[in-house]
Design an enzyme around this catalytic site. Structure first.
Site, short mmCIF file in Angstrom:
data_model
loop_
_atom_site.label_atom_id
_atom_site.label_comp_id
_atom_site.label_asym_id
_atom_site.label_seq_id
_atom_site.Cartn_x
_atom_site.Cartn_y
_atom_site.Cartn_z
N TYR A 222 0.59 -1.53 0.21
CA TYR A 222 0.17 0.15 0.05
C TYR A 222 1.22 0.93 -0.02
O TYR A 222 0.46 2.05 0.09
CB TYR A 222 -1.16 0.38 0.76
CG TYR A 222 -1.97 -1.35 1.62
CD1 TYR A 222 -3.38 -0.96 0.54
CD2 TYR A 222 -1.77 -2.61 2.14
CE1 TYR A 222 -3.54 -3.07 0.25
CE2 TYR A 222 -2.29 -3.54 2.04
CZ TYR A 222 -3.63 -3.56 1.66
OH TYR A 222 -4.47 -4.64 1.11
N GLU A 228 -1.34 -3.70 7.42
CA GLU A 228 -3.09 -4.57 6.99
C GLU A 228 -3.93 -4.48 6.25
O GLU A 228 -4.02 -2.90 6.06
CB GLU A 228 -3.45 -4.77 7.99
CG GLU A 228 -2.47 -4.71 9.92
CD GLU A 228 -2.59 -6.63 9.78
OE1 GLU A 228 -2.70 -6.95 9.45
OE2 GLU A 228 -1.33 -6.36 10.89
N CYS A 229 -4.74 -5.34 5.54
CA CYS A 229 -5.54 -4.78 4.75
C CYS A 229 -7.01 -4.83 5.71
O CYS A 229 -7.80 -4.19 4.24
CB CYS A 229 -5.29 -5.83 3.44
SG CYS A 229 -6.12 -8.28 4.07
N GLY A 230 -7.18 -5.20 6.34
CA GLY A 230 -8.29 -5.15 6.80
C GLY A 230 -9.27 -6.27 7.93
O GLY A 230 -9.89 -6.55 8.94
#
Length: 242
Positions: A222, A228-230
């Site tokens: 990112y 973290e992506c979620g």
């Protein structure tokens, strides 16, 4: 005692039990103790073969959920086929409700639209499909291959924790990178083809880059804005209670 308090106690009990065992024993104990309440997930990333091998050896009947965002590298899709030929596991594949083409037609490239766009992207392509997987499988204990060594956001994780309605458990949380490499060598596990090209983490093609000199693993995801992506954060949403 309320249901929420009981679940918190369950997480503490699991964390204590896992801390006293080895990785394979952790997975075996979880499945033998909680049975249908337990599932695992895989992203088919750089260390995916470790968790899949451990599951196939210690709890082969455990459901393993895979969220296919539709934006994975071609090499990842080929790697999936390689690993599935190797391991006898109960893989369940979940896709976003909207195809990549439809998303881009309606919203454009969400990953280029800052924090708000990335959050929407994560909910559509990762959080909602995983939430659906958990409900479909009927599990409330979710095994993940997170490790403390992977990023600063994971260094203080316990072996198990409550995340909304689900208990997250991490069987290889305390493994260092060297231990992962040794395990690959010992069991002759195939590696993700992009690892040889300098990738130190793995995700969607538009948000993951190979590491150059001086870059941390977190900076390869990112644009270095987050790691973290979620899926592994409590997103606070009442709609996606993973």
């Amino acid at each position: 005692m309320s249901a929420a308090e009981q679940k918190l106690t369950d997480a503490e009990i699991i964390a204590t039990e896992l801390g006293a065992k080895k990785a394979g024993e952790r997975i075996k104990w979880l499945y033998e103790t909680y049975g249908d309440r337990v599932m695992a997930s895989t992203s088919f990333g750089l260390q995916a073969a470790v968790m899949l091998h451990l599951i196939s050896e210690n709890a082969p009947k455990m459901p393993v959920a895979f969220v296919d965002t539709g934006y994975l590298f071609p090499e990842t899709y080929k790697y999936i086929e390689t690993l599935m030929e190797r391991f006898d596991i109960d893989l369940r594949v979940y896709n976003p409700k909207m195809t990549a083409a439809r998303q881009e037609a309606l919203y454009g490239k969400l990953w280029e639209q800052g924090e708000e766009g990335n959050q929407k992207y994560g909910i559509i392509n990762k959080v909602e499909p995983m939430d659906r997987a958990i409900k479909d499988i009927g599990a409330d204990i979710w095994l993940s291959g997170l490790r403390r060594a992977q990023s600063s956001t994971r260094q203080d994780r316990p072996f198990a924790e409550q995340q909304n309605k689900t208990i997250k458990a991490y069987p290889i949380l305390d493994w260092a990178d060297a231990q992962v490499n040794v395990y690959y060598h010992m069991h002759e596990l195939p590696k993700h083809p992009l690892e040889a090209e300098g990738y130190v983490t793995m995700g969607d093609w538009h948000s993951t880059v190979p590491a150059t000199e001086g870059m941390s693993a977190e900076e390869t995801r990112y644009g270095g804005q987050k790691y973290e992506c979620g899926l592994h954060l409590d997103n606070g949403s009442s709609d996606y209670q993973i």
